[in-house]
Design a protein around this motif. Sequence first.
Motif, PDB file in Angstrom:
ATOM      1  N   ILE A 134      24.184 -65.317 -17.212  1.00 50.51           N
ATOM      2  CA  ILE A 134      25.218 -64.590 -17.958  1.00 50.51           C
ATOM      3  C   ILE A 134      25.923 -63.602 -17.041  1.00 50.51           C
ATOM      4  CG2 ILE A 134      25.632 -62.966 -19.843  1.00 50.51           C
ATOM      5  CD1 ILE A 134      23.253 -64.378 -21.315  1.00 50.51           C
ATOM      6  N   SER A 135      25.169 -62.928 -16.191  1.00 47.25           N
ATOM      7  CA  SER A 135      25.767 -61.989 -15.239  1.00 47.25           C
ATOM      8  C   SER A 135      26.768 -62.689 -14.324  1.00 47.25           C
ATOM      9  CB  SER A 135      24.664 -61.325 -14.399  1.00 47.25           C
ATOM     10  OG  SER A 135      25.227 -60.494 -13.407  1.00 47.25           O
ATOM     11  N   HIS A 136      26.419 -63.864 -13.830  1.00 42.15           N
ATOM     12  CA  HIS A 136      27.339 -64.613 -12.962  1.00 42.15           C
ATOM     13  C   HIS A 136      28.611 -65.000 -13.717  1.00 42.15           C
ATOM     14  CE1 HIS A 136      23.705 -65.361 -10.349  1.00 42.15           C
ATOM     15  NE2 HIS A 136      24.578 -64.790  -9.548  1.00 42.15           N
ATOM     16  N   LEU A 137      28.461 -65.368 -14.980  1.00 42.64           N
ATOM     17  CA  LEU A 137      29.641 -65.688 -15.781  1.00 42.64           C
ATOM     18  C   LEU A 137      30.531 -64.451 -15.919  1.00 42.64           C
ATOM     19  CD1 LEU A 137      31.412 -67.393 -17.658  1.00 42.64           C
ATOM     20  CD2 LEU A 137      29.813 -66.853 -19.522  1.00 42.64           C
ATOM     21  N   LEU A 138      29.939 -63.308 -16.192  1.00 41.59           N
ATOM     22  CA  LEU A 138      30.711 -62.076 -16.321  1.00 41.59           C
ATOM     23  C   LEU A 138      31.416 -61.725 -15.012  1.00 41.59           C
ATOM     24  CD1 LEU A 138      28.141 -60.026 -18.431  1.00 41.59           C
ATOM     25  CD2 LEU A 138      30.290 -61.020 -19.241  1.00 41.59           C
ATOM     26  N   GLN A 139      30.768 -62.012 -13.903  1.00 46.08           N
ATOM     27  CA  GLN A 139      31.397 -61.781 -12.597  1.00 46.08           C
ATOM     28  C   GLN A 139      32.591 -62.706 -12.390  1.00 46.08           C
ATOM     29  OE1 GLN A 139      28.459 -61.328  -9.325  1.00 46.08           O
ATOM     30  NE2 GLN A 139      26.988 -61.034 -10.999  1.00 46.08           N
ATOM     31  N   GLU A 140      32.511 -63.930 -12.954  1.00 43.47           N
ATOM     32  CA  GLU A 140      33.653 -64.831 -12.878  1.00 43.47           C
ATOM     33  C   GLU A 140      34.855 -64.262 -13.627  1.00 43.47           C
ATOM     34  OE1 GLU A 140      33.211 -69.107 -13.372  1.00 43.47           O
ATOM     35  OE2 GLU A 140      31.028 -68.864 -13.183  1.00 43.47           O
ATOM     36  N   TYR A 141      34.588 -63.432 -14.627  1.00 45.49           N
ATOM     37  CA  TYR A 141      35.656 -62.766 -15.373  1.00 45.49           C
ATOM     38  C   TYR A 141      36.147 -61.511 -14.658  1.00 45.49           C
ATOM     39  CZ  TYR A 141      35.627 -65.568 -19.654  1.00 45.49           C
ATOM     40  OH  TYR A 141      35.775 -66.581 -20.573  1.00 45.49           O
ATOM     41  N   LYS A 147      27.983 -53.792 -13.380  1.00 50.27           N
ATOM     42  CA  LYS A 147      28.429 -53.845 -14.775  1.00 50.27           C
ATOM     43  C   LYS A 147      28.078 -55.201 -15.395  1.00 50.27           C
ATOM     44  CE  LYS A 147      32.168 -52.969 -17.948  1.00 50.27           C
ATOM     45  NZ  LYS A 147      33.513 -52.550 -18.199  1.00 50.27           N
ATOM     46  N   ALA A 148      28.202 -56.267 -14.633  1.00 48.30           N
ATOM     47  CA  ALA A 148      27.860 -57.599 -15.136  1.00 48.30           C
ATOM     48  C   ALA A 148      26.374 -57.681 -15.481  1.00 48.30           C
ATOM     49  CB  ALA A 148      28.234 -58.669 -14.114  1.00 48.30           C
ATOM     50  N   GLU A 149      25.526 -57.117 -14.627  1.00 49.03           N
ATOM     51  CA  GLU A 149      24.085 -57.134 -14.896  1.00 49.03           C
ATOM     52  C   GLU A 149      23.750 -56.308 -16.137  1.00 49.03           C
ATOM     53  OE1 GLU A 149      22.300 -55.887 -11.217  1.00 49.03           O
ATOM     54  OE2 GLU A 149      22.626 -57.852 -10.283  1.00 49.03           O
ATOM     55  N   GLN A 150      24.397 -55.143 -16.270  1.00 54.93           N
ATOM     56  CA  GLN A 150      24.166 -54.303 -17.444  1.00 54.93           C
ATOM     57  C   GLN A 150      24.633 -55.003 -18.720  1.00 54.93           C
ATOM     58  OE1 GLN A 150      26.332 -50.833 -16.152  1.00 54.93           O
ATOM     59  NE2 GLN A 150      24.510 -49.866 -15.298  1.00 54.93           N
ATOM     60  N   ASN A 151      25.796 -55.624 -18.664  1.00 45.98           N
ATOM     61  CA  ASN A 151      26.320 -56.320 -19.841  1.00 45.98           C
ATOM     62  C   ASN A 151      25.497 -57.565 -20.173  1.00 45.98           C
ATOM     63  OD1 ASN A 151      28.412 -54.675 -20.796  1.00 45.98           O
ATOM     64  ND2 ASN A 151      29.812 -55.429 -19.239  1.00 45.98           N
ATOM     65  N   ALA A 152      24.973 -58.238 -19.167  1.00 45.62           N
ATOM     66  CA  ALA A 152      24.107 -59.396 -19.422  1.00 45.62           C
ATOM     67  C   ALA A 152      22.858 -58.943 -20.171  1.00 45.62           C
ATOM     68  CB  ALA A 152      23.742 -60.094 -18.116  1.00 45.62           C
ATOM     69  N   GLN A 153      22.309 -57.813 -19.757  1.00 43.18           N
ATOM     70  CA  GLN A 153      21.137 -57.281 -20.444  1.00 43.18           C
ATOM     71  C   GLN A 153      21.504 -56.873 -21.879  1.00 43.18           C
ATOM     72  OE1 GLN A 153      19.199 -53.460 -19.211  1.00 43.18           O
ATOM     73  NE2 GLN A 153      17.495 -54.853 -18.754  1.00 43.18           N
ATOM     74  N   THR A 154      22.666 -56.281 -22.051  1.00 43.23           N
ATOM     75  CA  THR A 154      23.137 -55.920 -23.398  1.00 43.23           C
ATOM     76  C   THR A 154      23.278 -57.161 -24.269  1.00 43.23           C
ATOM     77  OG1 THR A 154      24.264 -53.938 -22.591  1.00 43.23           O
ATOM     78  CG2 THR A 154      25.031 -54.850 -24.689  1.00 43.23           C
ATOM     79  N   ILE A 155      23.801 -58.233 -23.701  1.00 43.82           N
ATOM     80  CA  ILE A 155      23.958 -59.481 -24.451  1.00 43.82           C
ATOM     81  C   ILE A 155      22.602 -60.019 -24.884  1.00 43.82           C
ATOM     82  CG2 ILE A 155      24.589 -61.933 -24.184  1.00 43.82           C
ATOM     83  CD1 ILE A 155      27.063 -60.853 -22.553  1.00 43.82           C
ATOM     84  N   LEU A 156      21.622 -59.997 -23.986  1.00 41.91           N
ATOM     85  CA  LEU A 156      20.280 -60.454 -24.356  1.00 41.91           C
ATOM     86  C   LEU A 156      19.687 -59.572 -25.453  1.00 41.91           C
ATOM     87  CD1 LEU A 156      18.790 -61.394 -20.867  1.00 41.91           C
ATOM     88  CD2 LEU A 156      19.620 -62.940 -22.654  1.00 41.91           C
TER      89      LEU A 156
END
Length: 190
Positions: A134-141, A147-156
């Motif tokens: 999920i973090s890698h996908l957020l980085q693609e955006y 921030k991507a790692e934090q948001n991936a954790q939030t998503i989980l």
Amino acid sequence: MARTAQVNRETLIDSFAAVFRRHGFEGASMSELSKEAGLQKASLYHRFPGGKEEMAQAVLDRVGHIIEEQIIIPLDDPNITPDEKADILIQSIRTIYNEGCNSCLFNVLSYPTTEKSPFSDTIKKAFETLGSTISHLLQEYGMDVLKAEQNAQTILMLIQGSLVLSRGIDSTVPFQNAMELIEKIIKNKS
């Protein structure tokens, strides 16, 4: 001489998953697992000599395989656009959790105490892999790594928390709301 019923492994594991979702690991009895599988206990022990623990591990392995096939591999494909990947992720989560009707097997097979579960390493690896994907996908955006790692954790956390809340109040509304919020987070709309 009586013949043992022929039940394929995938069907057995699905029946075990249903029992573990309802009762958790500790609450799932061999009698309940046997009844759901449609096989006698002796047949289950023949196929799963490690008993309930081996059955639970088989369930987790199957869930891991489903996540790998439906989420990890497609989201790692460089030929798929970020929007397509986001749609795959959202739809796969909705399908895996039956629109919020299914409990998370990672949750119900985790021990509720500080004692280490025999499944801790499997569960930890699954969450780390999913979070990283999920973090890698957020980085693609265009999100930076932190921030991507934090948001991936939030998503989980949104997925897991909404599943617990949905189960607790007997309504899939929290899960549905979480999925909408997750899509906004992924597509930078929040």
